[in-house]
Design a protein around this motif. Structure first.
Motif, PDB file in Angstrom:
ATOM      1  N   LEU A 185       0.825  -1.212   0.000  1.00 28.59           N
ATOM      2  CA  LEU A 185       0.000   0.000   0.000  1.00 28.59           C
ATOM      3  C   LEU A 185       0.858   1.260   0.000  1.00 28.59           C
ATOM      4  CD1 LEU A 185      -2.890  -1.039   2.388  1.00 28.59           C
ATOM      5  CD2 LEU A 185      -3.032  -0.618  -0.061  1.00 28.59           C
ATOM      6  N   LEU A 186       1.984   1.220   0.670  1.00 25.83           N
ATOM      7  CA  LEU A 186       2.899   2.362   0.654  1.00 25.83           C
ATOM      8  C   LEU A 186       3.444   2.593  -0.756  1.00 25.83           C
ATOM      9  CD1 LEU A 186       4.436   4.526   2.221  1.00 25.83           C
ATOM     10  CD2 LEU A 186       6.193   2.824   2.670  1.00 25.83           C
ATOM     11  N   ALA A 187       3.836   1.531  -1.436  1.00 25.04           N
ATOM     12  CA  ALA A 187       4.340   1.670  -2.807  1.00 25.04           C
ATOM     13  C   ALA A 187       3.247   2.177  -3.744  1.00 25.04           C
ATOM     14  CB  ALA A 187       4.879   0.329  -3.294  1.00 25.04           C
ATOM     15  N   VAL A 188       2.036   1.651  -3.603  1.00 25.06           N
ATOM     16  CA  VAL A 188       0.909   2.101  -4.431  1.00 25.06           C
ATOM     17  C   VAL A 188       0.624   3.569  -4.175  1.00 25.06           C
ATOM     18  CG1 VAL A 188      -1.590   1.838  -4.751  1.00 25.06           C
ATOM     19  CG2 VAL A 188      -0.120  -0.171  -4.736  1.00 25.06           C
ATOM     20  N   LEU A 189       0.664   3.970  -2.924  1.00 29.63           N
ATOM     21  CA  LEU A 189       0.394   5.360  -2.573  1.00 29.63           C
ATOM     22  C   LEU A 189       1.436   6.307  -3.167  1.00 29.63           C
ATOM     23  CD1 LEU A 189      -1.550   7.131  -0.957  1.00 29.63           C
ATOM     24  CD2 LEU A 189      -0.031   6.865   0.990  1.00 29.63           C
ATOM     25  N   VAL A 190       2.684   5.937  -3.147  1.00 25.53           N
ATOM     26  CA  VAL A 190       3.740   6.778  -3.727  1.00 25.53           C
ATOM     27  C   VAL A 190       3.568   6.893  -5.241  1.00 25.53           C
ATOM     28  CG1 VAL A 190       6.227   6.910  -4.159  1.00 25.53           C
ATOM     29  CG2 VAL A 190       5.384   6.403  -1.866  1.00 25.53           C
ATOM     30  N   VAL A 191       3.232   5.785  -5.896  1.00 20.10           N
ATOM     31  CA  VAL A 191       3.011   5.825  -7.348  1.00 20.10           C
ATOM     32  C   VAL A 191       1.800   6.698  -7.674  1.00 20.10           C
ATOM     33  CG1 VAL A 191       2.331   4.418  -9.334  1.00 20.10           C
ATOM     34  CG2 VAL A 191       4.156   3.639  -7.820  1.00 20.10           C
ATOM     35  N   LEU A 192       0.696   6.509  -6.960  1.00 21.37           N
ATOM     36  CA  LEU A 192      -0.494   7.330  -7.192  1.00 21.37           C
ATOM     37  C   LEU A 192      -0.219   8.805  -6.940  1.00 21.37           C
ATOM     38  CD1 LEU A 192      -3.435   5.223  -5.741  1.00 21.37           C
ATOM     39  CD2 LEU A 192      -3.057   5.888  -8.108  1.00 21.37           C
ATOM     40  N   TYR A 193       0.542   9.102  -5.899  1.00 19.46           N
ATOM     41  CA  TYR A 193       0.888  10.491  -5.600  1.00 19.46           C
ATOM     42  C   TYR A 193       1.638  11.112  -6.776  1.00 19.46           C
ATOM     43  CZ  TYR A 193       3.308  14.464  -3.598  1.00 19.46           C
ATOM     44  OH  TYR A 193       3.817  15.720  -3.372  1.00 19.46           O
ATOM     45  N   GLU A 229      -0.998  15.582  -0.835  1.00 19.37           N
ATOM     46  CA  GLU A 229       0.044  15.706   0.191  1.00 19.37           C
ATOM     47  C   GLU A 229      -0.426  15.077   1.506  1.00 19.37           C
ATOM     48  OE1 GLU A 229       3.197  17.066   0.400  1.00 19.37           O
ATOM     49  OE2 GLU A 229       3.225  17.315  -1.769  1.00 19.37           O
ATOM     50  N   TRP A 230      -1.656  15.394   1.882  1.00 16.42           N
ATOM     51  CA  TRP A 230      -2.220  14.811   3.103  1.00 16.42           C
ATOM     52  C   TRP A 230      -2.225  13.293   3.016  1.00 16.42           C
ATOM     53  CZ3 TRP A 230      -5.591  16.204   7.427  1.00 16.42           C
ATOM     54  CH2 TRP A 230      -5.485  17.545   7.787  1.00 16.42           C
ATOM     55  N   LEU A 231      -2.722  12.770   1.910  1.00 17.08           N
ATOM     56  CA  LEU A 231      -2.816  11.320   1.769  1.00 17.08           C
ATOM     57  C   LEU A 231      -1.430  10.670   1.762  1.00 17.08           C
ATOM     58  CD1 LEU A 231      -5.653  10.992  -0.884  1.00 17.08           C
ATOM     59  CD2 LEU A 231      -5.822  10.682   1.582  1.00 17.08           C
ATOM     60  N   LEU A 232      -0.480  11.307   1.083  1.00 19.34           N
ATOM     61  CA  LEU A 232       0.863  10.738   1.019  1.00 19.34           C
ATOM     62  C   LEU A 232       1.497  10.655   2.403  1.00 19.34           C
ATOM     63  CD1 LEU A 232       3.376   9.793  -0.667  1.00 19.34           C
ATOM     64  CD2 LEU A 232       4.128  12.151  -0.463  1.00 19.34           C
ATOM     65  N   TRP A 233       1.543  11.773   3.116  1.00 10.43           N
ATOM     66  CA  TRP A 233       2.256  11.767   4.381  1.00 10.43           C
ATOM     67  C   TRP A 233       1.533  10.960   5.453  1.00 10.43           C
ATOM     68  CZ3 TRP A 233       7.021  12.210   4.006  1.00 10.43           C
ATOM     69  CH2 TRP A 233       7.588  13.030   3.044  1.00 10.43           C
ATOM     70  N   THR A 234       0.224  10.961   5.428  1.00 11.03           N
ATOM     71  CA  THR A 234      -0.517  10.114   6.362  1.00 11.03           C
ATOM     72  C   THR A 234      -0.246   8.649   6.060  1.00 11.03           C
ATOM     73  OG1 THR A 234      -2.252  11.783   6.516  1.00 11.03           O
ATOM     74  CG2 THR A 234      -2.794   9.581   7.272  1.00 11.03           C
ATOM     75  N   GLY A 235      -0.242   8.293   4.780  1.00 16.65           N
ATOM     76  CA  GLY A 235       0.029   6.909   4.410  1.00 16.65           C
ATOM     77  C   GLY A 235       1.450   6.491   4.723  1.00 16.65           C
ATOM     78  N   VAL A 236       2.408   7.371   4.462  1.00 12.83           N
ATOM     79  CA  VAL A 236       3.806   7.038   4.771  1.00 12.83           C
ATOM     80  C   VAL A 236       3.967   6.772   6.265  1.00 12.83           C
ATOM     81  CG1 VAL A 236       6.140   8.022   4.924  1.00 12.83           C
ATOM     82  CG2 VAL A 236       4.855   8.199   2.797  1.00 12.83           C
ATOM     83  N   ILE A 237       3.424   7.648   7.074  1.00  7.93           N
ATOM     84  CA  ILE A 237       3.559   7.476   8.529  1.00  7.93           C
ATOM     85  C   ILE A 237       2.847   6.209   8.985  1.00  7.93           C
ATOM     86  CG2 ILE A 237       2.868   8.453  10.747  1.00  7.93           C
ATOM     87  CD1 ILE A 237       3.330  11.247   9.396  1.00  7.93           C
ATOM     88  N   THR A 238       1.614   6.021   8.538  1.00  9.91           N
ATOM     89  CA  THR A 238       0.821   4.875   8.988  1.00  9.91           C
ATOM     90  C   THR A 238       1.443   3.556   8.561  1.00  9.91           C
ATOM     91  OG1 THR A 238      -1.190   6.181   8.878  1.00  9.91           O
ATOM     92  CG2 THR A 238      -1.444   3.796   8.842  1.00  9.91           C
ATOM     93  N   PHE A 239       1.738   3.427   7.288  1.00 11.08           N
ATOM     94  CA  PHE A 239       2.219   2.143   6.793  1.00 11.08           C
ATOM     95  C   PHE A 239       3.640   1.851   7.259  1.00 11.08           C
ATOM     96  CE2 PHE A 239      -0.977   3.147   3.323  1.00 11.08           C
ATOM     97  CZ  PHE A 239      -1.986   2.453   3.976  1.00 11.08           C
TER      98      PHE A 239
END
Length: 147
Positions: free
Chosen positions: A32-40, A58-68
């Motif tokens: 999910l982290l890799a998918v989120l970075v690609v989508l971003y 930006e919100w989705l990226l940094w929230t996802g990076v921290i969470t995952f």
């Protein structure tokens, strides 16, 4: 399950204590982290002229990076399960909040602003004369110097 469910919260998040979900959690978090970075990257390239949409990503990226990353690190260093579960729940809740509560009103305002800009530019350039520069009625500097 031999113990009550709340006692599992204070067990180390490891393959021995959670054989059913351990591998699924850390693999899914990295995927999910890799998918989120690609989508971003894809979405910010497509929406580079629209600031509210960039802010959402930006919100989705940094929230996802921290969470995952917390989930993956928790699985690696055997954090208690409640820490991993709490981080996952809070991270997903922030992502849902950003996508469905915080940014839709900002999108609506931005779309109204864009509609006004389109309308005024259409009105401004509706007559062909507006795009043609008029000759001035005043004499130019050259003609004044010649005299």
């Amino acid at each position: 399950m031999t113990r009550p469910p709340w006692e599992y919260l204070f067990q180390a998040f490891s393959r021995t204590n959670f054989p059913d979900i351990y591998d699924a959690f850390w693999i899914a978090s990295l995927v999910l982290l890799a998918v989120l970075v690609v989508l971003y990257n894809l979405r910010t390239r497509a929406l580079h002229r629209h600031p509210p949409y960039l802010d959402l990503w930006e919100w989705l990226l940094w929230t996802g990076v921290i969470t995952f990353m917390i989930v993956a690190i928790g699985a690696t260093f055997l954090f208690d399960f409640f820490i991993v579960l709490f981080a996952l729940l809070i991270g997903v809740a922030v992502m849902v909040y950003a996508r469905f509560l915080r940014f839709p009103p900002l999108f609506a305002v931005y779309e109204q602003k864009m509609a006004k800009q389109r309308f005024f530019s259409k009105v401004k350039f509706s007559r062909p004369e507006t795009t043609i520069r008029q000759k001035s009625t005043r004499p130019s500097r050259r003609s004044r110097r010649r005299r």
